[in-house]
Design a protein around this motif. Structure first.
Motif, mmCIF file in Angstrom:
data_model
loop_
_atom_site.group_PDB
_atom_site.id
_atom_site.type_symbol
_atom_site.label_atom_id
_atom_site.label_comp_id
_atom_site.label_asym_id
_atom_site.label_seq_id
_atom_site.Cartn_x
_atom_site.Cartn_y
_atom_site.Cartn_z
ATOM 1 N N GLN A 29 7.232 17.182 -2.530
ATOM 2 C CA GLN A 29 8.570 16.887 -3.214
ATOM 3 C C GLN A 29 9.446 16.019 -2.546
ATOM 4 N N SER B 272 9.308 19.025 -10.978
ATOM 5 C CA SER B 272 9.556 17.536 -10.576
ATOM 6 C C SER B 272 9.245 17.373 -9.144
ATOM 7 N N ARG C 208 12.825 14.692 -1.317
ATOM 8 C CA ARG C 208 14.086 15.181 -1.492
ATOM 9 C C ARG C 208 15.232 14.265 -1.030
ATOM 10 N N CYS D 245 13.669 15.659 -6.057
ATOM 11 C CA CYS D 245 14.855 16.339 -6.188
ATOM 12 C C CYS D 245 15.888 15.613 -5.617
ATOM 13 N N ARG E 149 13.822 9.622 -11.383
ATOM 14 C CA ARG E 149 13.961 10.841 -11.414
ATOM 15 C C ARG E 149 13.832 11.277 -12.866
ATOM 16 N N ASP F 101 19.823 17.043 -9.296
ATOM 17 C CA ASP F 101 19.287 18.419 -9.771
ATOM 18 C C ASP F 101 20.237 19.604 -8.992
ATOM 19 N N GLU F 102 20.941 19.430 -7.993
ATOM 20 C CA GLU F 102 21.682 20.254 -7.308
ATOM 21 C C GLU F 102 22.963 19.715 -6.757
ATOM 22 N N THR G 148 19.965 15.808 -4.564
ATOM 23 C CA THR G 148 21.092 16.647 -4.032
ATOM 24 C C THR G 148 22.347 15.914 -3.913
#
Length: 267
Positions: free
Chosen positions: A160, A204, A162, A207, A196, A235-236, A209
């Motif tokens: 993933q 997904s 990030r 990610c 995204r 996402d966050e 953030t």
């Protein structure tokens, strides 16, 4: 001296639509180290370095994009750039190491430390990543969006991608050295947002953030609005309000941080 070699082992990406990332070879391969499975010296293969999980994660995103749409053109296009004199003398070893590890690298670029920015520009790079802060700043000053790879990115997941946005990357655009690099940052962020959006909220392969270091909800809200104006939905989001960054970074394990200031978030 600037030279570029296409990797005939992989299908070349659509130059008009692909998002090009250039990563230094010494960030991906560690000269003189032992590979996890093979003897480095006997097999002529470089061992893995800090950015290895990043390349694996980029491949996973591309793989999932093509599963969703086999005709997809908005893909990550990886360029491996080498300025290290020792590794340049062993260019065939870099190529064979890439093949050995199954990495999807489109082009191998070899240049001197003085000419590497020219190499990036010729390859229409959207984001340059290096473990060398001087290289990052030099590229940024020439209008290229760049980010510093931290040692802890070796612990990032391979399945993933990030990406962490720091508040000064989105809410303080004037901190960037040049207007050209600000525009490059906005373009890359917008393309990242488009990628995204091609995936569902859950499960997904990418990610995104946001972390704001100072201020409260208003500071975080302004940063979110700035990203959304570029088409980036996170996402966050975390509002640290002056708290230490170490614990949250250990939890998130981002592959790279997007921030114009290039200040260490581990202080």
């Amino acid at each position: 001296m600037v030279s570029t070699i296409k990797n005939t082992d992989v299908k070349q990406k659509d130059a008009d639509h692909a998002v090009v990332l250039a990563i230094t070879s010494r960030a991906v391969f560690e000269s003189g180290s032992k590979d996890d499975d093979d003897d480095d010296d006997e097999n002529g293969v470089y061992g893995r370095s800090v950015a290895f999980p990043l390349l694996q994660a980029l491949q996973e995103v591309n793989k999932r994009l093509l599963v969703e749409n086999p005709a997809e053109c908005l893909l990550f296009d990886v360029v491996l750039i080498t300025t290290d004199c020792q590794q340049q003398r062993q260019s065939s070893r870099i190529i064979s190491s890439t093949r050995h590890h199954g990495l999807e690298v489109s082009r191998f670029c070899f240049s001197s430390e003085e000419d590497f920015v020219e190499n990036l520009q010729k390859n229409n790079v959207h984001l340059f990543l290096s473990t060398d802060q001087n290289e990052v700043l030099q590229a940024m000053q020439e209008g290229l969006f760049s980010a510093l790879l931290a040692e802890n990115c070796a612990a990032s997941p391979p399945d993933q991608l990030r990406v962490l946005f720091c508040e000064d990357a989105v809410s303080q655009p004037d901190s960037s050295p040049t207007s050209a690099s600000r525009q490059a940052a906005q373009h890359f962020s917008a393309q990242l947002g488009k990628i995204r959006q091609k995936f569902r909220m859950f499960d997904s392969p990418i990610c995104i953030t946001l972390v704001t270091s100072h201020g409260g909800k208003e500071s975080c809200g302004n940063a979110l609005k700035a990203l959304r104006s570029l088409g980036v939905s996170v996402d966050e989001a975390y509002c640290l309000a002056g708290a230490p960054h170490g614990p949250i970074l250990s939890l998130l394990r981002p592959h790279f941080l997007l921030s114009h200031g290039f200040s260490s978030l581990e202080d």
